[in-house]
Motif scaffolding. Structure first.
Motif: not given
Length: 116
Positions: A53, A72, A74, A100, A32-33, A29, A79, A77
């Motif tokens: 992220w 999100r 974490n 990513r 990444s978004d 991650f 959203v 993982n």
């Protein structure tokens, strides 16, 4: 190869709320978004919201600012776009994305229908 599993779509009356979710797996991650796009009937696909992220910064389309909030988890993982004050024009297939380093993956889409 990242896998995206979406859920939470459905039928809701105008001014109602829905919360979608998108769980990602199979990729690191960092860098990444994750975000959401949508495609309404007879319309082109458009950006809705995005969250990075690391750091958690967000961005929104003007059409949903003040009504949608993306967050999100974490640990999971996942959203979550919380969609409030829904309008009939929000009716669309909503697609989750994972991006990513310039590579983007798409979820299968989930239908959101807002009745007037």
């Amino acid at each position: 190869q990242v896998q995206l599993v979406e859920s939470g779509g459905g039928l809701v009356q105008a001014e109602g709320s829905l919360r979608l979710s998108c769980a990602a797996s199979g990729s690191p991650f960092d860098g990444s978004d994750m975000g959401w796009y949508r495609q309404g009937p007879g319309k082109e696909r458009e950006f809705v919201a995005r969250i990075f992220w690391v750091g958690g910064s967000t961005s929104y389309a003007d059409s949903v600012k003040g009504r949608f909030t993306i967050s999100r988890d974490n640990v999971k993982n996942t959203v979550y776009p919380q969609m409030n004050s829904l309008k009939p024009e929000d009716t669309a297939i909503y697609y989750c994305t994972f991006r990513r380093f310039g590579s983007i993956s798409w979820g299968q889409g989930t239908q959101v229908t807002v009745s007037s």
